[in-house]
Design a protein around this motif. Structure first.
Motif, PDB file in Angstrom:
ATOM      1  N   MET A  40       4.357  51.061  24.893  1.00 20.78           N
ATOM      2  CA  MET A  40       4.409  51.517  23.509  1.00 20.78           C
ATOM      3  C   MET A  40       3.280  50.965  22.623  1.00 20.78           C
ATOM      4  O   MET A  40       3.508  50.510  21.498  1.00 20.78           O
ATOM      5  CB  MET A  40       5.771  51.191  22.898  1.00 20.78           C
ATOM      6  CG  MET A  40       6.127  49.721  22.904  1.00 20.78           C
ATOM      7  SD  MET A  40       7.780  49.465  22.213  1.00 20.78           S
ATOM      8  CE  MET A  40       8.009  47.741  22.594  1.00 20.78           C
ATOM      9  N   ASP A 141       4.488  48.638  12.771  1.00 20.53           N
ATOM     10  CA  ASP A 141       4.712  49.144  14.128  1.00 20.53           C
ATOM     11  C   ASP A 141       5.849  48.383  14.799  1.00 20.53           C
ATOM     12  O   ASP A 141       5.884  48.227  16.019  1.00 20.53           O
ATOM     13  CB  ASP A 141       3.421  48.985  14.948  1.00 20.53           C
ATOM     14  CG  ASP A 141       3.452  49.792  16.228  1.00 20.53           C
ATOM     15  OD1 ASP A 141       2.688  49.465  17.164  1.00 20.53           O
ATOM     16  OD2 ASP A 141       4.258  50.747  16.322  1.00 20.53           O
ATOM     17  N   LYS A 144      11.905  50.327  13.799  1.00 24.03           N
ATOM     18  CA  LYS A 144      11.725  51.478  12.904  1.00 24.03           C
ATOM     19  C   LYS A 144      12.688  51.401  11.724  1.00 24.03           C
ATOM     20  O   LYS A 144      12.360  51.854  10.641  1.00 24.03           O
ATOM     21  CB  LYS A 144      11.879  52.788  13.679  1.00 24.03           C
ATOM     22  CG  LYS A 144      10.982  52.865  14.933  1.00 24.03           C
ATOM     23  CD  LYS A 144       9.551  52.379  14.677  1.00 24.03           C
ATOM     24  CE  LYS A 144       8.790  52.077  15.946  1.00 24.03           C
ATOM     25  NZ  LYS A 144       7.526  51.328  15.712  1.00 24.03           N
ATOM     26  N   ASP A 169       3.070  53.493  12.039  1.00 24.11           N
ATOM     27  CA  ASP A 169       3.075  54.204  13.308  1.00 24.11           C
ATOM     28  C   ASP A 169       4.437  54.868  13.523  1.00 24.11           C
ATOM     29  O   ASP A 169       5.439  54.478  12.918  1.00 24.11           O
ATOM     30  CB  ASP A 169       2.794  53.225  14.459  1.00 24.11           C
ATOM     31  CG  ASP A 169       2.561  53.952  15.786  1.00 24.11           C
ATOM     32  OD1 ASP A 169       2.831  53.365  16.841  1.00 24.11           O
ATOM     33  OD2 ASP A 169       2.132  55.136  15.761  1.00 24.11           O
ATOM     34  N   ASN A 170       4.497  55.886  14.360  1.00 20.88           N
ATOM     35  CA  ASN A 170       5.755  56.477  14.848  1.00 20.88           C
ATOM     36  C   ASN A 170       6.598  57.163  13.777  1.00 20.88           C
ATOM     37  O   ASN A 170       7.833  57.143  13.848  1.00 20.88           O
ATOM     38  CB  ASN A 170       6.613  55.405  15.534  1.00 20.88           C
ATOM     39  CG  ASN A 170       5.854  54.635  16.562  1.00 20.88           C
ATOM     40  OD1 ASN A 170       5.680  53.422  16.447  1.00 20.88           O
ATOM     41  ND2 ASN A 170       5.355  55.318  17.586  1.00 20.88           N
ATOM     42  N   GLU A 199       1.753  58.107  21.884  1.00 20.13           N
ATOM     43  CA  GLU A 199       0.766  57.506  22.797  1.00 20.13           C
ATOM     44  C   GLU A 199       0.928  58.012  24.242  1.00 20.13           C
ATOM     45  O   GLU A 199       2.012  58.052  24.791  1.00 20.13           O
ATOM     46  CB  GLU A 199       0.857  55.965  22.784  1.00 20.13           C
ATOM     47  CG  GLU A 199       2.224  55.372  22.912  1.00 20.13           C
ATOM     48  CD  GLU A 199       2.871  55.091  21.567  1.00 20.13           C
ATOM     49  OE1 GLU A 199       2.557  55.807  20.588  1.00 20.13           O
ATOM     50  OE2 GLU A 199       3.711  54.203  21.481  1.00 20.13           O
TER      51      GLU A 199
END
Ligand SMILES: Nc1ncc2ncn(CCCCCNC(=O)c3cc(-c4ccc(F)cc4)cc(O)c3O)c2n1
Ligand SMILES: [Mg+2]
Length: 214
Positions: A40, A141, A144, A169-170, A199
């Motif tokens: 990840m 990152d 979450k 990110d994400n 990714e």
């Protein structure tokens, strides 16, 4: 006992990358994740967007939440001007141990301070413990469900100034809906979405860049 994925990732760095050459460390990790085992890291496609945001900003004080194996830490630190500092927080001691060795292999330890612990515990201590006034750039990152509470915590601790850039990110996969709703609707942020892919996959993901307006 069987090695862990981060241990195998570090082995691939030592095998393929040149000591003191951050770009070769980045390429070695991307090769490992494409051809051996997914991991990840922000990866090369979103990593190029990260590079452009950092290069444009030239930040002096950087905070990264969630180090993992140090891939984005190396990506960011290699672009920082002399004297700039990056503080990166990692909760998991095993990941932190690997990240320290990846960062050392890249020869970037002078620019980076890796702190083991939870973001919610360390954000309130940034000023007194690290002598940080405000951050110029924050890369989110980590867990979450911590993006939003930690952003509010950074606001409350006075760690953001007019123009501080948050890059998350994400925001699609795994997704951070509460954070997105907040930065996109708050009058305190100008936010924009950089569409990309998770990714090393074809799944959609992206980065959200949010400028704090004070
Ligand atoms: N509070 C605090 N403070 C400090 C900390 N340091 C670490 N942590 C805990 C962070 C644990 C890892 C976070 N990252 C992810 O979970 C992540 C996942 C995916 C993913 C996975 C499976 C899929 F099928 C699809 C996508 C992709 C990504 O790019 C991700 O970044 C902390 N927490
Ligand atoms: Mg991520």
């Amino acid at each position: 006992t069987r090695s862990t994925r981060p241990q195998r990732l570090l082995k691939a760095v030592r095998k393929r990358a040149t000591r003191g050459d951050p770009q070769s460390v980045i390429s070695a990790i991307d090769h490992f994740c494409r051809h051996s085992e997914w991991a990840m890291n922000v990866g090369d496609e979103k990593g190029s967007i990260l590079d452009s945001v950092v290069s444009e900003l030239n930040p002096e004080k950087v905070l990264e939440l969630g180090t993992y194996c140090g891939y984005s830490t190396v990506r960011i630190a290699r672009l920082l001007p002399p004297g700039a500092r990056l503080i990166t927080l990692e909760f998991n001691a095993d990941y932190a141990a690997i990240a320290r060795q990846v960062i050392a292999w890249a020869g970037l330890e002078d620019k980076i301070q890796l702190v083991e612990g939870a973001s919610e515990d360390w954000i309130p201590r940034m000023k007194e413990h690290f002598g940080i006034e405000t951050f110029d750039f924050v890369f989110l990152d980590h867990w979450k469900d911590r993006y939003l509470p930690d952003t509010k915590l950074m606001e409350d601790c006075g760690l953001l100034r007019k123009g501080t850039v948050l890059l998350a990110d994400n925001v699609i996969c795994p997704g951070v809906p509460d954070y997105l709703e907040y930065v996109r609707n708050s009058l305190s942020y100008n936010s924009c979405y950089f569409k990309s892919h998770l990714e090393y996959t074809k799944a959609e993901d992206g980065l959200e860049k949010s400028v704090f307006l004070g």
